[in-house]
Design a protein around this motif. Structure first.
Motif, short mmCIF file in Angstrom:
data_model
loop_
_atom_site.label_atom_id
_atom_site.label_comp_id
_atom_site.label_asym_id
_atom_site.label_seq_id
_atom_site.Cartn_x
_atom_site.Cartn_y
_atom_site.Cartn_z
N ASN A 1 0.95 -0.97 -0.08
CA ASN A 1 -0.11 0.03 -0.16
C ASN A 1 1.13 0.86 0.29
O ASN A 1 0.74 2.08 -0.40
N LEU A 2 2.22 0.70 0.13
CA LEU A 2 2.66 2.37 0.14
C LEU A 2 3.64 2.54 -0.75
O LEU A 2 3.03 3.51 -1.71
N TYR A 3 3.05 1.56 -1.93
CA TYR A 3 3.66 1.89 -3.30
C TYR A 3 2.67 1.64 -4.41
O TYR A 3 2.09 3.29 -4.98
N CYS A 4 1.96 1.32 -3.48
CA CYS A 4 0.18 2.44 -4.32
C CYS A 4 -0.68 2.86 -4.07
O CYS A 4 -0.95 3.82 -4.93
N SER A 5 -0.24 3.76 -2.69
CA SER A 5 -0.45 4.96 -2.59
C SER A 5 0.09 6.52 -2.99
O SER A 5 -0.22 7.15 -3.73
N ALA A 6 1.62 5.61 -3.37
CA ALA A 6 2.19 6.72 -3.81
C ALA A 6 2.39 6.49 -5.45
O ALA A 6 1.96 7.62 -6.37
N LEU A 7 1.56 6.14 -6.30
CA LEU A 7 1.31 5.61 -7.78
C LEU A 7 0.02 6.60 -7.94
O LEU A 7 -0.37 7.07 -8.50
N THR A 8 -1.02 6.08 -6.50
CA THR A 8 -1.73 7.14 -6.87
C THR A 8 -2.10 8.57 -6.92
O THR A 8 -2.44 9.41 -7.43
N LEU A 9 -0.46 9.17 -5.64
CA LEU A 9 -0.53 10.40 -5.77
C LEU A 9 0.43 10.87 -7.03
O LEU A 9 -0.25 12.31 -8.17
N ALA A 10 0.29 9.94 -7.24
CA ALA A 10 1.58 10.32 -8.99
C ALA A 10 0.49 10.56 -10.23
O ALA A 10 -0.13 12.14 -11.27
N CYS A 11 -0.36 9.82 -10.48
CA CYS A 11 -1.55 9.81 -10.72
C CYS A 11 -2.72 10.79 -10.92
O CYS A 11 -2.73 12.07 -12.11
N ILE A 12 -2.54 11.39 -9.25
CA ILE A 12 -3.81 12.82 -9.54
C ILE A 12 -2.47 13.92 -9.75
O ILE A 12 -3.67 15.06 -10.20
N SER A 13 -1.43 13.59 -9.35
CA SER A 13 -0.56 15.08 -10.08
C SER A 13 -0.36 15.25 -11.80
O SER A 13 -0.16 16.33 -11.54
N VAL A 14 -0.15 14.03 -11.87
CA VAL A 14 -0.71 13.85 -13.72
C VAL A 14 -1.45 14.34 -13.89
O VAL A 14 -1.85 14.89 -15.68
#
Length: 376
Positions: free
Chosen positions: A169-182
């Protein structure tokens, strides 16, 4: 950005050279004894090969214990497992995060279900809240483990599930935040393209891909033994100490290193680039963009404060293991992971900021002098 990338490379080479110089004698000794073998990311121990182990003057039969046993612990490992840092400071921090994060993320999920304005945004924030809740639940069990003197009493299957949920979930959260930025980057920098995209479909598939990474991250943790009995300390650890010469755990080294690069460091770079471009574009606008800047700044701040220390220390820990076999950075990595878990409390505030800006629109001037309104 090019100068920043060059400076980062120089920094990594400098650290590598320093570690190489410090570990030169250690490496020569290892080469004289046997071929160097990669080590797992945690503390390391050697499997016990004899039938009985002397503990407090008595012989305890290994065969009666339900967990595999490890020996030859380093002084750093023993000090960490016995010290107040792991048995008091870390679990208290975890419990504070759990106490704040679980009610906040449940409230966000309730708001998403009852008051959905934009489905594409709701999908991302719902995915982020669910990921945070799974992380927070795993923190509760990890706090229980640390408060009991780093002694795991819930069995091997539970240890595997908790470890998998924690790191996955650390990786999942980091990727989701990156998607929000994109998503915000596309809306600000390429508004016409963003306006024409099927945002609901794209967002749904992106969320599926992110949870696919989560599945890929947890499968090895679920398949590999995570809890081991340490006769020297008379306790069973969960994920903190792993064997050195098991081929399955050697595989985890390369696997987790890849996850660190692609699921922590790369999302960080993506977020930094998106943040810089958003600031640049909005600074040219004559309209009110303060709320968008605050939201983008919060995403950037979450990455810098929460994910950057863990990602860098994780990478340097692997580098140190390769160069001289030392494991001292694992202590600092665990402290950085505490900061990493703090994002589960900050993400709900991100949703609140986004909600405040949802009622207004971003206006972009077209080449014909007309304006195009974009809702983020």
């Amino acid at each position: 950005m090019r100068k920043l990338f060059i400076c980062l490379l120089l920094f990594v080479f400098f650290i590598s050279g320093t570690l190489q110089k410090k570990g030169k004698r250690t490496i020569k000794a290892q080469m004289n004894c046997s071929k160097a073998v990669p080590q797992p990311r945690t503390f390391k121990g050697d499997p016990v090969s004899w039938i009985k182990y002397t503990l407090n003057g008595t012989q305890a039969p290994i065969s009666t214990h339900s967990h595999s046993a490890l020996q030859s612990l380093s002084n750093i490992t023993i000090e960490y497992l016995r010290g107040p840092l792991s048995t008091r400071v870390i679990p208290i921090f975890y419990m504070l995060v759990v106490a704040v994060g679980i009610p906040a993320n449940i409230a966000i999920l309730c708001l998403l279900v009852t008051k959905v304005r934009k489905v594409s945004s709701a999908i991302l924030y719902c995915s982020l809240a669910v990921s945070d809740l799974l992380l927070l639940i795993s923190l509760f069990f990890k706090a229980h483990y640390h408060l009991h003197g780093n002694h795991w009493v819930l069995g091997e299957p539970a240890c595997r599930v908790v470890s998998a949920c924690f790191y996955g979930n650390l990786y999942c959260s980091a990727l989701t935040l990156a998607c929000i930025s994109v998503k915000r980057y596309m809306a600000v920098v390429y508004p016409f393209t963003y306006k024409s995209l099927p945002k609901r479909t794209f967002t749904a598939w992106v969320s599926v891909a992110v949870w696919g990474v989560f599945g890929a991250a947890i499968i090895p943790e679920l398949l590999v033994e995570q809890s081991y009995w340490l006769p020297e300390l008379n306790r069973t650890t969960c994920h903190d100490v792993l064997p050195l010469d098991y081929s399955s755990h050697i595989f985890l080294l390369y696997y987790n290193l890849g996850l660190t690069v692609f699921s922590l460091l790369m999302p960080l770079v993506v977020t930094v680039v998106c943040f810089a471009r958003i600031i640049r574009e909005l600074s040219r606008s004559h309209y009110d963009w303060a709320m968008y800047i605050k939201a983008s700044s919060l995403v950037f701040g979450i990455f810098v404060v929460c994910f950057l220390p863990a990602g860098v220390l994780h990478f340097l820990h692997y580098l140190q293991l390769f160069v001289n076999g030392a494991e001292s950075l694992y202590v600092y990595f665990n402290l950085a992971v505490c900061l990493c878990c703090l994002h589960a409390c900050l993400d709900p505030f991100l949703f609140i900021l986004m909600s405040k800006s949802a009622g207004s629109k971003l206006y972009v001037m077209t080449f014909k002098g007309k304006t195009l309104s974009i809702s983020l």
